[in-house]
Design an enzyme around this catalytic site. Structure first.
Site, PDB file in Angstrom:
ATOM      1  NE  ARG A   1       3.498   0.614   3.900  1.00 54.48           N
ATOM      2  CZ  ARG A   1       3.001   1.838   4.040  1.00 54.48           C
ATOM      3  NH1 ARG A   1       3.496   2.644   4.975  1.00 54.48           N
ATOM      4  NH2 ARG A   1       2.026   2.260   3.267  1.00 54.48           N
TER       5      ARG A   1
ATOM      6  N   PRO B   1       3.003 -12.350  -8.739  1.00 55.07           N
ATOM      7  CG  PRO B   1       4.800 -11.131  -7.910  1.00 55.07           C
ATOM      8  CD  PRO B   1       4.416 -12.063  -9.011  1.00 55.07           C
TER       9      PRO B   1
ATOM     10  NE  ARG C   1       4.605   7.523   1.920  1.00 58.02           N
ATOM     11  CZ  ARG C   1       3.532   7.221   2.649  1.00 58.02           C
ATOM     12  NH1 ARG C   1       2.330   7.254   2.110  1.00 58.02           N
ATOM     13  NH2 ARG C   1       3.656   6.897   3.917  1.00 58.02           N
TER      14      ARG C   1
ATOM     15  CG  HIS D   1      -1.415  -1.444 -11.740  1.00 56.98           C
ATOM     16  ND1 HIS D   1      -1.978  -0.369 -12.393  1.00 56.98           N
ATOM     17  CD2 HIS D   1      -0.740  -0.936 -10.688  1.00 56.98           C
ATOM     18  CE1 HIS D   1      -1.643   0.741 -11.755  1.00 56.98           C
ATOM     19  NE2 HIS D   1      -0.900   0.422 -10.725  1.00 56.98           N
TER      20      HIS D   1
ATOM     21  CE  LYS E   1       2.368  -6.076  -5.218  1.00 60.88           C
ATOM     22  NZ  LYS E   1       2.386  -4.625  -5.061  1.00 60.88           N
TER      23      LYS E   1
ATOM     24  CG  ASN F   1      -1.880  -1.178   1.210  1.00 56.93           C
ATOM     25  OD1 ASN F   1      -2.467  -1.515   0.189  1.00 56.93           O
ATOM     26  ND2 ASN F   1      -2.023  -1.831   2.355  1.00 56.93           N
TER      27      ASN F   1
ATOM     28  CG  ASP G   1      -0.377  -4.868  -8.662  1.00 60.54           C
ATOM     29  OD1 ASP G   1      -0.910  -5.287  -9.716  1.00 60.54           O
ATOM     30  OD2 ASP G   1       0.576  -4.077  -8.671  1.00 60.54           O
TER      31      ASP G   1
END
Length: 272
Positions: free
Chosen positions: A173, A232, A124, A236, A215, A119, A234
């Site tokens: 996290r 993986p 970042r 997209h 993922k 996320n 996600d």
């Protein structure tokens, strides 16, 4: 300096494919095809002109480390040649991203990096990992005089206070990073044992860690363990699969190449 020729190699595509977070280009006109990266305790500057890749290292270092790291012995042309010619979407995606290679990265670093990635956006993620390394990684100086920092070890991170780790900008996290470090440091999660597992077993083991979902586990399997059947998923990827493969992606056809093809799909969709 080591110069290698490879038609299925693009520094720009590898750098922006979402698999490595300690690689960056120089961002200036005179060196726009020159990149730098840190892997384990090593620093590399690498440049590309067409299909010629110049590694700023000795032949021995290239042979013993970077050749494996960049997966140079895998024939990606053969992977692309195996795509169903009637699958125009996948053929287009593979042609667009054919310079991507699945890097063989450090398992511990990928575990923490992809916990941080969830996320999150690329900038970042990179910023958080940079701060983590600058604060808690071992300081090194390259042959050319560049200062860089190794990825912090499990025992070092396990001793960091949560409030101090929060200063790296990892958000919620941080607690997952600390818990993973503590598990590895005190033997409750065995990285060496994970390396010996097949894809299914490795994924199940990774899912036992807090902060590791399907993922993230697949990303670790693909980019650290080089289990190229890992795919993986996600937002997209799931949108692409729904639109292009309503009856399901043909995993049975591609098997261990599925993860490589996923990277082509991801990169193509991300840039379109």
């Amino acid at each position: 300096m080591v110069i290698v020729q490879n038609d299925c190699f693009s520094l720009a595509q590898i750098c922006s494919s979402g698999q490595c977070f300690r690689m960056s280009n120089y961002n200036d006109k005179s060196h726009h095809n020159r990149y730098r990266l840190v892997a384990l305790d090593r620093y590399l500057e690498i440049e590309q002109k067409d299909s010629l890749i110049s590694f700023d290292c000795t032949q021995e270092e290239y042979d013993t480390f970077w050749k494996t790291y960049f997966d140079m012995e895998t024939d990606y042309d053969a992977v692309i040649a195996g795509i169903d010619e009637n699958d125009t979407y996948l053929m287009t995606a593979a042609a667009y991203g054919r310079g991507i290679r699945i890097l063989r990265q450090d398992l511990w670093e990928m575990l923490i990096s992809f916990i941080i990635s969830q996320n999150n956006n690329i900038w970042r993620i990179q910023d958080g990992i940079r701060k983590l390394c600058d604060r808690y990684g071992e300081k090194k100086i390259s042959v050319g005089g560049t200062i860089y920092y190794c990825f912090p070890t499990p025992d070092v991170l396990a001793g960091v206070l949560l409030e101090d780790l929060n200063a790296c900008g990892l958000g919620y996290r941080s607690k997952y990073v600390l818990e993973a470090a503590d598990c590895v440091c005190h033997g409750r999660f065995d990285l060496e044992q994970l390396r010996a597992m097949d894809y299914g077993a490795a994924k199940r083991e990774l899912l036992k860690l807090h902060g590791v979902g399907a993922k993230v586990a697949d990303c670790i399997c693909l980019f650290a363990l080089h289990q190229t059947e890992a795919f993986p998923g996600d937002t997209h990827i799931n949108k692409v699969l729904a639109a292009q493969y309503p009856n399901g992606f043909p995993f049975a056809r591609y098997q261990k190449n599925s993860g490589i093809l996923q990277q082509y799909i991801f990169y193509y969709d991300l840039n379109h």
